[in-house]
Scaffold this active site. Sequence first.
Site, PDB file in Angstrom:
ATOM      1  N   GLU A   1      31.341  27.113  46.522  1.00 26.63           N
ATOM      2  CA  GLU A   1      30.785  28.264  45.597  1.00 26.63           C
ATOM      3  C   GLU A   1      30.206  27.583  44.315  1.00 26.63           C
ATOM      4  OE1 GLU A   1      35.143  27.839  42.872  1.00 26.63           O
ATOM      5  OE2 GLU A   1      34.548  25.913  43.215  1.00 26.63           O
TER       6      GLU A   1
ATOM      7  N   ASN B   1      35.366  43.934  27.332  1.00 26.53           N
ATOM      8  CA  ASN B   1      36.123  42.765  28.754  1.00 26.53           C
ATOM      9  C   ASN B   1      37.548  42.792  29.575  1.00 26.53           C
ATOM     10  OD1 ASN B   1      36.223  40.655  30.162  1.00 26.53           O
ATOM     11  ND2 ASN B   1      36.986  39.396  28.662  1.00 26.53           N
TER      12      ASN B   1
ATOM     13  N   TRP C   1      30.272  39.928  33.536  1.00 20.93           N
ATOM     14  CA  TRP C   1      30.882  39.635  35.392  1.00 20.93           C
ATOM     15  C   TRP C   1      31.335  41.387  36.002  1.00 20.93           C
ATOM     16  CZ3 TRP C   1      34.503  40.322  38.787  1.00 20.93           C
ATOM     17  CH2 TRP C   1      34.615  39.943  40.242  1.00 20.93           C
TER      18      TRP C   1
END
Length: 612
Positions: free
Chosen positions: A492, A100, A74
């Site tokens: 969303e 991460n 991400w």
Amino acid sequence: MCGIVGYTGPKQAYPIILKGLKRLEYRGYDSSGVALLHNGKLDVYKKKGKVAQLEESLVGVNVHAHIGIGHTRWATHGEPSDRNSHPHTSSSGRLSMIHNGIIENYAQLKKELLSKNYTFTSDTDTEVLLNFIEDILLNNNCTLEEAVRIALKRITGAYCILLLDEQDPETIIAARKGSPLVIGIGKGEHFLASDASPIIEYTKEVVYVNDYELAIVRPNELILKNIGNEKITPFITKLDMELAAIEKGGYDHFMLKEIYEQPSTIQDCLRGRLHAEDGTITMAGIDDNIEQIKNAERIMIVACGTSWHAGLVAEYIIEELCRIPVEVEYASEFRYRNPIVNKGDVIIAISQSGETADTLVALEKAKENGAFIFGVVNAVGSSIARISHAGAYTHAGHEIGVASTKAFTGQLVVLTMMALRIAIQKETITQERYLHLLTELADVPEKVDAILKNAEHIKTIALKYKDAHDFLFLGRGYNFPIALEGALKLKEISYIHAEGYPAAEMKHGPIALVDENLPVVFIATKDSYHEKIVSNMQEIKARKGKIISIITEGDDISPTLSNDCIFIPPADELIAPIISVIPLQLLSYFTGIAKGIDVDKPRNLAKSVTVE
Ligand code: G6P
């Protein structure tokens, strides 16, 4: 956020890593990659897009290796692209790393490295950290483990990193601060991952690595140290999770599965705690700390996203039943705005993942100030669960769909039980009302089930309005936060702009948006505000807005004002939010599907937000 997986042992690493990455895609899915070490050579493959695209690109490629690391991303630093994907390779080509988190002082480190003629092939903070580690390794003539330790002492930010070294065919070096890491212990093999889902089918014995710990992982050895180089005995936990819980089980999407699981997850949440027949609630976390909680001068609730909406419902319920002032805070604001937190203040942290960075840091700060932290968390053993003084798990099981559904209803159930437990102890509720609410809570699973049986009708409504550009969601009282949640869910997973508002406040702004093209969803169940919200419906109808109403069976006024109605079973107004949110979840799901959206992995979102 991002998901990371590692393996070292006798099996083929690639299939284990690939499967693990697919399970962790809820953490991010804009690109992915693997690094495999075989015969002293590191092969790195990475691809923009979902893990399936990486898999496709590797068909026919020799991926034979017994050690490897993989990452699903991400994006934070650098757009999603092949070159910004992880794993990154160090300048010399010797090291490969996945990460991460966010390295906050990367710009300063990059400057230092550029002055030493390092070059960079990506825009990421990860590549900077990796070359920083390599620079220390090469200049200090030390081991990689030492170089990592020295580097980590110099950086600020959050990380979970896994590193491979071409010169060490069996070892993965891992470290964490602020981003989760679980190590699975197999027979002559070890698995590493952001959560236990990639590990569960191989072993149930895991070690949760803590902040500022470093792991040296080999097939037959797991060495855990703190950043000061002191050895730590790994604490082995047995996973209480079944493989079936993380598979779709015949449903098209995890989100739909999770919506349909709610009658049983709510039951699991109530089980052993709510005893409607003998009028008691047993919650160890509350029972053991009842004096502190019931005598609190105020309660602060800290959360993000959907969990924050659960906090808003809890504010109404706790103030009503326990007569304790409650403040609900966005964790991201709370952590930076120098809030007044005193010794003995009670803070309720609500989190599905238990890993949300903003919530975690907010709690750490409050804890330093002497606050009592009570965690309402879904993920067992997660960071927030571990830093809390006490807590109550929501027992909703592993939630994979990015849009939270069953975790939210679990949170509402736990928070309602907590309020009832405190209120009866504090004597701020009558015995009669207390017993009534206990029975109402016990009836929730059956009522949720009844709504789910009406899914086809909700689907028809979704199809009718799927092309709208905007939606307004309105509710009052206990249903006001449900209006916010309904709007968030729709945004969303359907990408339709939606606003949630208190129904009466609507006339101070959003009413300007109302015309014949605007669907307005009213959450207007029978409660003490009902007549008022009916007036708000009139106001929308007078301006030709299209009214979709979530109303109580037997209501014969609202249908005359509505274009479409969804009837739900009657419930006490305090319990209603747990039930009235279900049609909104389905409405969003069917709208997202009708628009061809991957509802389990909507664009730009991630389930577990471990960056601030
Ligand atoms: C992300 C998720 C939301 C969730 C929020 C807070 O934004 O997509 O579904 O509500 O994080 O997460 P938490 O795990 O702390 O509840």
